[in-house]
Scaffold this active site. Structure first.
Site, PDB file in Angstrom:
ATOM      1  N   TYR A 218      46.729  53.993  45.309  1.00 13.91           N
ATOM      2  CA  TYR A 218      46.187  53.570  44.001  1.00 13.91           C
ATOM      3  C   TYR A 218      44.679  53.810  43.926  1.00 13.91           C
ATOM      4  O   TYR A 218      44.110  53.907  42.842  1.00 13.91           O
ATOM      5  CB  TYR A 218      46.474  52.089  43.731  1.00 13.91           C
ATOM      6  CG  TYR A 218      47.941  51.745  43.557  1.00 13.91           C
ATOM      7  CD1 TYR A 218      48.916  52.731  43.452  1.00 13.91           C
ATOM      8  CD2 TYR A 218      48.358  50.416  43.507  1.00 13.91           C
ATOM      9  CE1 TYR A 218      50.263  52.400  43.301  1.00 13.91           C
ATOM     10  CE2 TYR A 218      49.696  50.087  43.350  1.00 13.91           C
ATOM     11  CZ  TYR A 218      50.641  51.086  43.259  1.00 13.91           C
ATOM     12  OH  TYR A 218      51.965  50.761  43.116  1.00 13.91           O
TER      13      TYR A 218
ATOM     14  N   LYS B 175      56.448  53.709  56.347  1.00 13.29           N
ATOM     15  CA  LYS B 175      57.346  54.866  56.234  1.00 13.29           C
ATOM     16  C   LYS B 175      56.906  55.866  57.309  1.00 13.29           C
ATOM     17  O   LYS B 175      56.500  57.005  57.022  1.00 13.29           O
ATOM     18  CB  LYS B 175      57.219  55.441  54.809  1.00 13.29           C
ATOM     19  CG  LYS B 175      58.186  56.540  54.472  1.00 13.29           C
ATOM     20  CD  LYS B 175      59.592  56.038  54.221  1.00 13.29           C
ATOM     21  CE  LYS B 175      60.524  57.208  53.939  1.00 13.29           C
ATOM     22  NZ  LYS B 175      61.939  56.842  54.005  1.00 13.29           N
TER      23      LYS B 175
ATOM     24  N   ASP C 183      62.194  51.780  52.822  1.00 13.83           N
ATOM     25  CA  ASP C 183      63.458  51.902  52.079  1.00 13.83           C
ATOM     26  C   ASP C 183      64.489  50.901  52.613  1.00 13.83           C
ATOM     27  O   ASP C 183      65.209  50.258  51.842  1.00 13.83           O
ATOM     28  CB  ASP C 183      63.998  53.345  52.106  1.00 13.83           C
ATOM     29  CG  ASP C 183      63.740  54.069  53.420  1.00 13.83           C
ATOM     30  OD1 ASP C 183      63.149  53.460  54.332  1.00 13.83           O
ATOM     31  OD2 ASP C 183      64.139  55.243  53.539  1.00 13.83           O
TER      32      ASP C 183
ATOM     33  N   ASP D 139      53.356  46.370  46.259  1.00 12.44           N
ATOM     34  CA  ASP D 139      53.475  46.188  44.813  1.00 12.44           C
ATOM     35  C   ASP D 139      54.950  46.141  44.425  1.00 12.44           C
ATOM     36  O   ASP D 139      55.423  45.228  43.724  1.00 12.44           O
ATOM     37  CB  ASP D 139      52.771  47.386  44.134  1.00 12.44           C
ATOM     38  CG  ASP D 139      52.660  47.222  42.636  1.00 12.44           C
ATOM     39  OD1 ASP D 139      52.953  46.121  42.133  1.00 12.44           O
ATOM     40  OD2 ASP D 139      52.283  48.199  41.963  1.00 12.44           O
TER      41      ASP D 139
ATOM     42  N   ASP E 108      57.459  42.551  43.683  1.00 12.23           N
ATOM     43  CA  ASP E 108      58.162  42.334  42.406  1.00 12.23           C
ATOM     44  C   ASP E 108      59.656  42.136  42.650  1.00 12.23           C
ATOM     45  O   ASP E 108      60.292  41.280  42.025  1.00 12.23           O
ATOM     46  CB  ASP E 108      57.947  43.525  41.451  1.00 12.23           C
ATOM     47  CG  ASP E 108      56.778  43.261  40.517  1.00 12.23           C
ATOM     48  OD1 ASP E 108      55.961  42.375  40.831  1.00 12.23           O
ATOM     49  OD2 ASP E 108      56.680  43.936  39.469  1.00 12.23           O
TER      50      ASP E 108
END
Ligand code: NAD
Length: 355
Positions: free
Chosen positions: A142, A187, A219, A243, A247
């Site tokens: 980001y 990852k 994942d 992020d 959620d």
């Protein structure tokens, strides 16, 4: 202990929910012999109305100078048409940057009294869901370079060892204050930044021998959060993974009004706020659920002030309130006793006992 708390009531339901959290903090102070001094800070739409600026320097300074900051929420339709750099949410971004908070911590907890509100199967919920996601907040993709060249778009993902180490430490320290299990999510089968992430986490683990460290690919973690969430205590991960996962984790608890959060940096001065917004649709109607803010105050005591007993006392009082069958409208189900924001705060205070 004497602690100075900067209090940002903000807009919409902000003043109502913060009022109840302060009522709870006052009771904690009385029970445990602490003094909490409150300094009111204007931020958001109310600051735009007053000063023409969502967070004037002098207001930011009050936050930086405090021992911690408690925030309700900011924003609302009234300020939708103000220019971008003046929007209420800009105040929030400036506050996070000004306080230097690089770690966002969000618990995912299902209160057994509200188990029906979760979209997960009963047997999964019954196993117990109570974990926290520690998300790196000011690095990663980001904050990398973003550009488009012809038909190709590029976003750059960078992490330095120092950036990973500082968020890693928050992960380990959070685990030390809970059940001492830390899951590092990355990852590393694909990304160099994740391989560095894993290496730094394992190096840090040697300094925290009381914490059990495990690794999980992101994942797989997304699947495990819905399949077997009771396995988690603390998850630490980078910005974008955090992020998305936070959620997902808040959804499985079923209620936006109940979830607190903390943002921490290099000092103990943290920012504590519920995860929801200013809910303009119910503002000023005594309908808001103040529990997300009350639990944010509990997080403040636990993480900024090391007041573990006091934090437990607040969480137990919330649990006792729910046991009494009381519900604000957002979590009302058959057979519940409907209460407003104020009565909810009063009942939680009534249930507060010295641990
Ligand atoms: P919201 O979270 O304010 O509301 C979404 C829905 O949840 C609404 O129906 C609301 O009534 C309900 N709700 C939220 N909190 C509740 C509570 N404590 N008790 C009962 N019901 C609750 O999200 P939104 O409507 O998308 O945003 C409203 C405003 O809040 C916007 O201006 C937005 O920019 C701002 N916002 C601020 C923050 C913040 O201050 N950190 C975060 C998100 C949104």
């Amino acid at each position: 202990m004497v602690k100075n708390i900067a209090v940002i009531r903000g807009d919409g339901i902000g003043p109502e929910i913060v009022g109840e959290a302060l009522r709870v903090l006052d009771k904690v102070a009385e029970l445990y012999g602490h003094t909490f001094n409150y300094t009111d800070v204007d931020m958001g739409g109310c600051a735009i109305d007053k000063y023409g600026d969502p967070l004037p320097e002098a207001e930011l300074k009050k936050c930086v100078d405090a021992d911690s900051v408690l925030l309700g929420a900011v924003g609302g339709d009234k300020w939708n048409d103000v220019p971008g750099h003046m929007r209420p949410e800009k105040g929030l971004l400036r506050l996070r940057a000004g306080m230097g908070v690089y770690s966002n911590n969000r618990p995912a907890k299902i209160w057994r009294q509200l188990a029906d509100a979760s979209p997960l199967k009963k047997e999964i919920v019954d196993a117990g869901i109570d974990f926290i996601i520690v998300r790196e907040l000011i690095g990663g993709i980001y904050f990398g370079e973003h550009k488009t060249e012809g038909d190709t778009a590029i976003d750059v993902l960078t992490y330095s060892e120092a950036e990973i180490e500082r968020i890693g430490r928050i992960g380990f320290e959070t685990a030390q204050k809970r059940n001492k299990k830390l899951c590092s999510v990355e990852k590393s089968n694909v990304l160099d930044s994740s391989r560095l992430w894993k290496k730094v986490m394992h190096r840090l683990a040697e300094e925290y021998p009381d914490v059990e460290l495990s690794d999980m690919l992101v994942d797989n973690c997304a699947m495990q959060i819905v399949k077997n969430p009771s396995q988690f205590d603390v998850i630490v991960t980078e910005n974008m993974f955090g992020d998305i996962l936070s959620d997902e984790a808040s959804m499985i608890t079923g209620s936006i009004g109940m979830i607190p959060s903390s943002s921490l940096g290099a000092t103990k001065c943290g920012l504590y706020e519920p995860i929801h917004g200013s809910a303009p649709d119910i503002a000023g109607q005594d309908k808001a659920n103040p529990i997300g803010t009350i639990l944010s105050a509990a997080m403040m005591l636990r993480y900024s002030y090391d007041m573990t007993e006091e934090a437990n006392a607040i969480e137990n009082a919330v649990s006792a309130y729910l046991d009494g069958g009381y519900r604000t409208a957002d979590i009302m189900s058959d057979g519940g006793k409907l209460v407003g924001c104020k009565q909810c705060g009063e009942l939680i205070v009534k249930n507060l006992k010295k641990e």
